[in-house]
Write an enzyme that holds these catalytic residues in place. Sequence first.
Site, PDB file in Angstrom:
ATOM      1  N   HIS A 278       9.177  11.860  -4.412  1.00 26.62           N
ATOM      2  CA  HIS A 278       8.136  10.967  -4.948  1.00 26.62           C
ATOM      3  C   HIS A 278       6.823  11.245  -4.218  1.00 26.62           C
ATOM      4  O   HIS A 278       6.767  12.118  -3.347  1.00 26.62           O
ATOM      5  CB  HIS A 278       8.575   9.500  -4.859  1.00 26.62           C
ATOM      6  CG  HIS A 278       8.909   8.994  -3.478  1.00 26.62           C
ATOM      7  ND1 HIS A 278       8.020   9.027  -2.431  1.00 26.62           N
ATOM      8  CD2 HIS A 278      10.048   8.435  -2.971  1.00 26.62           C
ATOM      9  CE1 HIS A 278       8.583   8.483  -1.350  1.00 26.62           C
ATOM     10  NE2 HIS A 278       9.825   8.132  -1.641  1.00 26.62           N
TER      11      HIS A 278
ATOM     12  N   HIS B 239       6.772  11.489  -0.297  1.00 27.94           N
ATOM     13  CA  HIS B 239       7.189  12.790   0.256  1.00 27.94           C
ATOM     14  C   HIS B 239       6.098  13.828   0.025  1.00 27.94           C
ATOM     15  O   HIS B 239       5.838  14.680   0.875  1.00 27.94           O
ATOM     16  CB  HIS B 239       8.469  13.300  -0.428  1.00 27.94           C
ATOM     17  CG  HIS B 239       9.622  12.352  -0.401  1.00 27.94           C
ATOM     18  ND1 HIS B 239      10.274  11.952  -1.540  1.00 27.94           N
ATOM     19  CD2 HIS B 239      10.255  11.731   0.627  1.00 27.94           C
ATOM     20  CE1 HIS B 239      11.252  11.126  -1.225  1.00 27.94           C
ATOM     21  NE2 HIS B 239      11.263  10.967   0.087  1.00 27.94           N
TER      22      HIS B 239
ATOM     23  N   CYS C  31      23.327   1.827   9.869  1.00 26.87           N
ATOM     24  CA  CYS C  31      22.544   1.781   8.630  1.00 26.87           C
ATOM     25  C   CYS C  31      22.620   3.159   7.992  1.00 26.87           C
ATOM     26  O   CYS C  31      22.140   4.133   8.572  1.00 26.87           O
ATOM     27  CB  CYS C  31      21.089   1.404   8.898  1.00 26.87           C
ATOM     28  SG  CYS C  31      20.074   1.630   7.403  1.00 26.87           S
TER      29      CYS C  31
ATOM     30  N   CYS D 286      19.088   4.781   7.252  1.00 29.99           N
ATOM     31  CA  CYS D 286      18.460   5.461   8.395  1.00 29.99           C
ATOM     32  C   CYS D 286      19.371   6.546   8.943  1.00 29.99           C
ATOM     33  O   CYS D 286      18.939   7.371   9.729  1.00 29.99           O
ATOM     34  CB  CYS D 286      18.183   4.500   9.546  1.00 29.99           C
ATOM     35  SG  CYS D 286      17.021   3.200   9.189  1.00 29.99           S
TER      36      CYS D 286
ATOM     37  N   CYS E 294      18.488  -4.240   8.235  1.00 28.38           N
ATOM     38  CA  CYS E 294      17.715  -3.116   8.750  1.00 28.38           C
ATOM     39  C   CYS E 294      16.261  -3.306   8.327  1.00 28.38           C
ATOM     40  O   CYS E 294      15.991  -3.533   7.147  1.00 28.38           O
ATOM     41  CB  CYS E 294      18.264  -1.806   8.182  1.00 28.38           C
ATOM     42  SG  CYS E 294      17.040  -0.475   8.199  1.00 28.38           S
TER      43      CYS E 294
ATOM     44  N   HIS F  74      15.182  -0.713   5.507  1.00 23.58           N
ATOM     45  CA  HIS F  74      15.818  -0.689   4.190  1.00 23.58           C
ATOM     46  C   HIS F  74      16.163  -2.070   3.633  1.00 23.58           C
ATOM     47  O   HIS F  74      16.569  -2.189   2.480  1.00 23.58           O
ATOM     48  CB  HIS F  74      17.083   0.187   4.241  1.00 23.58           C
ATOM     49  CG  HIS F  74      16.745   1.610   4.539  1.00 23.58           C
ATOM     50  ND1 HIS F  74      16.724   2.113   5.817  1.00 23.58           N
ATOM     51  CD2 HIS F  74      16.348   2.610   3.721  1.00 23.58           C
ATOM     52  CE1 HIS F  74      16.346   3.384   5.769  1.00 23.58           C
ATOM     53  NE2 HIS F  74      16.113   3.709   4.520  1.00 23.58           N
TER      54      HIS F  74
ATOM     55  N   LYS G 164       5.607  -1.193  -0.864  1.00 24.29           N
ATOM     56  CA  LYS G 164       6.423  -0.072  -0.411  1.00 24.29           C
ATOM     57  C   LYS G 164       7.116   0.609  -1.600  1.00 24.29           C
ATOM     58  O   LYS G 164       7.647  -0.072  -2.475  1.00 24.29           O
ATOM     59  CB  LYS G 164       7.479  -0.626   0.573  1.00 24.29           C
ATOM     60  CG  LYS G 164       8.199   0.475   1.308  1.00 24.29           C
ATOM     61  CD  LYS G 164       9.087  -0.061   2.420  1.00 24.29           C
ATOM     62  CE  LYS G 164       9.936   1.118   2.892  1.00 24.29           C
ATOM     63  NZ  LYS G 164      10.692   0.939   4.053  1.00 24.29           N
TER      64      LYS G 164
ATOM     65  N   LYS H   8      13.136   2.355  -4.931  1.00 24.47           N
ATOM     66  CA  LYS H   8      13.858   2.480  -6.185  1.00 24.47           C
ATOM     67  C   LYS H   8      14.173   1.101  -6.755  1.00 24.47           C
ATOM     68  O   LYS H   8      14.000   0.845  -7.938  1.00 24.47           O
ATOM     69  CB  LYS H   8      15.165   3.220  -5.903  1.00 24.47           C
ATOM     70  CG  LYS H   8      15.649   4.070  -7.035  1.00 24.47           C
ATOM     71  CD  LYS H   8      16.695   5.006  -6.499  1.00 24.47           C
ATOM     72  CE  LYS H   8      17.642   5.481  -7.547  1.00 24.47           C
ATOM     73  NZ  LYS H   8      18.767   6.213  -6.954  1.00 24.47           N
TER      74      LYS H   8
HETATM   75  N1  MSP Z   1      15.977  13.623   6.463  1.00 22.61           N
HETATM   76  C1  MSP Z   1      15.207  12.790   7.293  1.00 22.61           C
HETATM   77  C2  MSP Z   1      14.255  13.600   8.165  1.00 22.61           C
HETATM   78  C3  MSP Z   1      14.898  14.669   9.003  1.00 22.61           C
HETATM   79  S1  MSP Z   1      13.695  15.638   9.806  1.00 22.61           S
HETATM   80  C4  MSP Z   1      14.541  16.566  10.881  1.00 22.61           C
HETATM   81  C5  MSP Z   1      14.355  11.851   6.444  1.00 22.61           C
HETATM   82  N2  MSP Z   1      14.257  12.157   5.134  1.00 22.61           N
HETATM   83  S2  MSP Z   1      13.389  11.298   4.060  1.00 22.61           S
HETATM   84  O1  MSP Z   1      13.538  11.986   2.804  1.00 22.61           O
HETATM   85  O2  MSP Z   1      13.787   9.940   4.099  1.00 22.61           O
HETATM   86  O3  MSP Z   1      11.930  11.362   4.537  1.00 22.61           O
HETATM   87  C6  MSP Z   1      11.294  12.613   4.686  1.00 22.61           C
HETATM   88  C7  MSP Z   1       9.843  12.423   5.088  1.00 22.61           C
HETATM   89  O4  MSP Z   1       9.157  11.760   4.038  1.00 22.61           O
HETATM   90  C8  MSP Z   1       9.693  11.567   6.347  1.00 22.61           C
HETATM   91  O5  MSP Z   1       8.739  12.124   7.216  1.00 22.61           O
HETATM   92  C9  MSP Z   1       9.221  10.246   5.782  1.00 22.61           C
HETATM   93  O6  MSP Z   1       8.403   9.537   6.675  1.00 22.61           O
HETATM   94  C10 MSP Z   1       8.410  10.713   4.592  1.00 22.61           C
HETATM   95  N3  MSP Z   1       8.236   9.647   3.615  1.00 22.61           N
HETATM   96  C11 MSP Z   1       9.190   8.997   2.883  1.00 22.61           C
HETATM   97  N4  MSP Z   1       8.571   8.015   2.154  1.00 22.61           N
HETATM   98  C12 MSP Z   1       7.246   8.030   2.393  1.00 22.61           C
HETATM   99  C13 MSP Z   1       6.141   7.337   1.909  1.00 22.61           C
HETATM  100  N5  MSP Z   1       6.234   6.333   1.041  1.00 22.61           N
HETATM  101  N6  MSP Z   1       4.910   7.708   2.357  1.00 22.61           N
HETATM  102  C14 MSP Z   1       4.735   8.765   3.202  1.00 22.61           C
HETATM  103  N7  MSP Z   1       5.765   9.435   3.680  1.00 22.61           N
HETATM  104  C15 MSP Z   1       7.032   9.037   3.373  1.00 22.61           C
HETATM  105  O7  MSP Z   1      13.830  10.900   6.975  1.00 22.61           O
END
Ligand code: MSP
Length: 518
Positions: free
Chosen positions: A19, A22, A128, A131, A146, A149, A298, A301
């Site tokens: 999304h 990411h 969790c 996390c 948590c 979440h 935030k 889903k």
């Molecule tokens: N898999 C772990 C990270 C392992 S790194 C060795 C993880 N994955 S995640 O898919 O949940 O998140 C990946 C990255 O996307 C993280 O840096 C997280 O902070 C970022 N984001 C997830 N949602 C976000 C937003 N809404 N806004 C900005 N970044 C976000 O954590």
Amino acid sequence: MSNKYYVTTAIYYTNAPPHIGHAYEIIAADVIARFHRLLGEDVFFLTGTDEHGIKVEKTAAKQGKSPQAFVDEISERFQTTWRDVLNVDYSRFVRTTEPDHYQVVQAMWNMLMEKGDIYKSSYTGLYCSGCETFCLPKDLTPEGLCPNHLTAPEPVEEENYFFRLSAYKTKLIDYYEAHPDFIQPLFRRNEVINQLDTLEDISVSRAKRSVGWGIPVPQDPDQVVYVWIDALSNYLTGIGWGKDSAVFEKFWPCDVHVIGKDILRFHAIYWPAMLMAAGLPLPETLLVHGFINVAETKISKSLGNVISPQDLMARFELENADPIRYYMMTSTGFGQDGNYTDDEFKNKVNADLANNLGNLLNRTLNMVIKYCDGEVLAVGAEKNNLLSGEDLAQIQTHYEGFRFNEAAQVIMEGVDRANKYVHASEPWTLHKEGKTTELERVLYNTLEALRQLSILLMPLVPTLSQQIWEQLGYTQRITQMRWADILDSPLPAGQKIQLGSPILPRLDSEIVGAGKKR
Ligand code: MSP
């Protein structure tokens, strides 16, 4: 100064497709990578997917798929979204289900074991699965949920392996003190230091009977590595640790890990401790960004407000993702939480890219066609003062300091100045009055400013920059330019410009919100 630059993103969980949150992170890393390539550095840019864990196992089962088939699909979605939609130019996409990665994780495990930093013990705690970590009761909400979440962690009782994290407390504090720039922005550093007060050993495995989808613990088939040794080691796998020592020696340590604020603890505490235990040098910088919310909420889903980059492309009928890249990188200061709304997106993109930049290009090229037969005439050109050496130095410092919004602001001020210069010089009057030399000088200076601006904007909006470049009459790729070319390689006289369609049509005011049509 070393001529290499190693930048990484977090690796993304494969329980759901990408999304715009990411996307925000990977765009930032891509801007950093492109900027360092522009400086002439040899850049390695790593991203990837984090594919093990109980959530994947459960979601795959619900969909009647094997975990591997499930993660293959989602990982592919990430790769195509980054590469084909957002124009992210990564060097390698690492997957934690690759054989290379299995070897790295097991080698890391063995090193920590030999060091005496992994031991087995029984554990009761609250886990969790969002996390992928155990929670301390003090970190939960008053309702026992948590805080990330808002779900209840599950009680777990198992024999697990533990990493002796508590033994690294003093070394970590010493490291932060000796490296004040390790955690950026600075306010995040204090958060980490506060967390060290309660530093406990961490569980690094789970029983195979409760979690099957993971990398087996060496010499113990009943346990799988879980989860941070697996995830964090990707940064070593990506550059060939234990496999391609020339690449590894060249690029390690990492120059910057780009991560979100929610995974700071793992990168600022677990990761350095693991590297210390393995006798490897520590990364230079952790660049911690905030979260992108949608209309101040935030992204989640369950709230149904998840927006993918593809959604935005369709909603605004974009031909390329540069408006998304530009908005994401410039609407908020790096490190702060950002907010997405359709209106803010549309207004920012129209003001800066469609109006300010697009109009400058269009009107200038049209005048070159009308008054100079489409040819760049350097006759009587003088040093162009629309972008001073000081402006360039400022832009460079902002890019280097990850202040993309400030870099863009100084660039846009240059665009503004060029527009005002055209307006004040009135080329149409110069033409009417037959003041040819003066007319050609004004148009040359403006074209030259456009050339410089296109290079300066390249890290942020690579497709638009390439389009401007082609309209200025260049045939080679703009990515071949280096920072020094901004001042040293002016437009050659005699080059024919190639007016194309406007680089960015204004985003339509009718399109405000999913589902609405032009
Ligand atoms: N898999 C772990 C990270 C392992 S790194 C060795 C993880 N994955 S995640 O898919 O949940 O998140 C990946 C990255 O996307 C993280 O840096 C997280 O902070 C970022 N984001 C997830 N949602 C976000 C937003 N809404 N806004 C900005 N970044 C976000 O954590």
